[in-house]
Every structure is written in C-alpha cells, then in structure tokens.
Design a protein around this motif. Structure first.
Motif, PDB file in Angstrom:
ATOM      1  N   CYS A  46       1.277  -1.558  -0.266  1.00  0.00           N
ATOM      2  CA  CYS A  46      -0.104  -0.215  -0.139  1.00  0.00           C
ATOM      3  C   CYS A  46       1.084   1.098  -0.305  1.00  0.00           C
ATOM      4  CB  CYS A  46      -0.948  -0.253   1.213  1.00  0.00           C
ATOM      5  SG  CYS A  46      -2.806  -1.039   1.130  1.00  0.00           S
ATOM      6  N   TRP A  78      -3.671   4.002  -1.597  1.00  0.00           N
ATOM      7  CA  TRP A  78      -4.462   2.705  -2.668  1.00  0.00           C
ATOM      8  C   TRP A  78      -3.370   1.810  -2.103  1.00  0.00           C
ATOM      9  CZ3 TRP A  78      -1.654   6.763  -3.911  1.00  0.00           C
ATOM     10  CH2 TRP A  78      -0.323   6.761  -4.193  1.00  0.00           C
ATOM     11  N   CYS A  79      -4.075   0.541  -2.405  1.00  0.00           N
ATOM     12  CA  CYS A  79      -3.098  -0.898  -2.218  1.00  0.00           C
ATOM     13  C   CYS A  79      -3.325  -1.697  -3.807  1.00  0.00           C
ATOM     14  CB  CYS A  79      -3.895  -1.662  -0.889  1.00  0.00           C
ATOM     15  SG  CYS A  79      -3.797  -0.725   0.657  1.00  0.00           S
ATOM     16  N   ASN A  80      -2.121  -2.032  -3.403  1.00  0.00           N
ATOM     17  CA  ASN A  80      -1.847  -3.695  -4.910  1.00  0.00           C
ATOM     18  C   ASN A  80      -1.935  -4.728  -3.921  1.00  0.00           C
ATOM     19  OD1 ASN A  80      -1.332  -1.690  -7.282  1.00  0.00           O
ATOM     20  ND2 ASN A  80       0.144  -0.753  -6.140  1.00  0.00           N
ATOM     21  N   HIS A  90      -4.174  -9.822 -10.366  1.00  0.00           N
ATOM     22  CA  HIS A  90      -3.734  -8.489  -9.736  1.00  0.00           C
ATOM     23  C   HIS A  90      -5.220  -7.359  -9.068  1.00  0.00           C
ATOM     24  CE1 HIS A  90      -2.528  -3.500 -10.088  1.00  0.00           C
ATOM     25  NE2 HIS A  90      -1.604  -4.413  -9.299  1.00  0.00           N
ATOM     26  N   LYS A  92      -5.861  -3.336  -7.762  1.00  0.00           N
ATOM     27  CA  LYS A  92      -5.220  -2.139  -7.005  1.00  0.00           C
ATOM     28  C   LYS A  92      -6.528  -1.342  -7.035  1.00  0.00           C
ATOM     29  CE  LYS A  92      -2.799   2.474  -8.352  1.00  0.00           C
ATOM     30  NZ  LYS A  92      -2.044   3.299  -9.475  1.00  0.00           N
ATOM     31  N   THR A 143      -1.851 -10.196 -14.833  1.00  0.00           N
ATOM     32  CA  THR A 143      -0.987  -9.140 -14.985  1.00  0.00           C
ATOM     33  C   THR A 143      -0.184 -10.035 -16.150  1.00  0.00           C
ATOM     34  OG1 THR A 143      -1.194  -8.556 -12.824  1.00  0.00           O
ATOM     35  CG2 THR A 143       0.832  -8.323 -13.728  1.00  0.00           C
TER      36      THR A 143
END
Length: 148
Positions: A46, A78-80, A90, A92, A143
C-alpha cells in the motif's frame, strides 16, 4: 495579540480532535483479510501520496493485515494486492479516501474506525461496518508477466 490568538486557535483546534464528528486528525485503520481458497497467500503493498510505500507483505490464508494511520486533509491510501501462488491475478484499489462520503458509503461509517477489505477468489470485497455485509468492489485482473 495576534500571536496569542493564533496560539489559542491552534490549541483549540488540536483539542477538538477528540470530538466524534471531526474527521481530520482521527486515528483510522485499514484492514485487509485473506479469505482466498486453497490456502493461497495474498501479497499486499500500500501507499499514501508521496510517502514511502509499505513493505511488501505476504498474508497467509485466514489472517488480517492492518495499517494504522492518522487522517489528514486529502488523505488517500491505495493498495495493490496479488493472489498467490503464482501472483498473476492483481487488483489495485483506493483503500481509504479522507472524505466523509467514502467513509460512509464505502466503509459503512466510522464505528469502528476501520475500513475492512477482504480478498476472495472472485475479487476484493469491502465490509459495510453498519450492517456487517460484504460488497464486491474490484475483480481480479490478470497481470502480464514478461520473461527477461
């Protein structure tokens, strides 16, 4: 006289941070839970604005990752997240936006001071704190992994 007034206003502003209705300077948490099937790990990273990103964490199944922070004007985190074991899938997402509308509409209110996200097989869910129900917010993307 102006300095005294400025000092008084500053102290007053700091003292009202304990009032429930004030959002800024409030302590808040983001929690992300791994509920992926098949005992899969969840990779999390994040970031908030220009600050350094959190370290990459690998979250085992049925555990919770927590990020504690203080809300300042224009707070955005924000987070991945990536689904193990191959981390091809993935998502986001904005895990927190320092606006009443986000906290009320997405997180379901400020009590408790948590925006709770949950990774499941079909995507990322958010819990409405008021009702305890979960809503699918983001589906997993694939991804593209290039071999070097």
């Amino acid at each position: 006289m102006e300095k005294i007034l400025i000092c008084f206003l500053f102290i007053f502003f700091i003292s009202i941070q304990q009032i429930d209705s004030l959002l800024i300077f409030r302590h808040f948490n983001i929690q992300i839970s791994n509920q992926l099937g098949g005992n899969k790990q969840l990779m999390i990273n994040c970031r908030s604005g220009k600050q350094q990103a959190t370290k990459v964490d690998f979250l085992p199944f049925n555990t919770v990752w927590t990020l504690k922070f203080t809300v300042f004007p224009k707070t955005l985190i924000w987070c991945n997240v990536w689904m193990g074991p191959n981390y091809v899938h993935h998502a986001k997402f904005n895990a927190f936006i320092g606006k009443e509308s986000f906290i009320h509409d997405i997180c379901g209110g400020r009590k408790p001071n948590i925006c709770f996200w949950q990774a499941q097989e079909d995507g990322i869910y958010v819990r409405n704190n008021a009702t305890g129900t979960f809503k699918l917010m983001y589906k997993w993307d694939s991804t593209n992994i290039k071999k070097l």
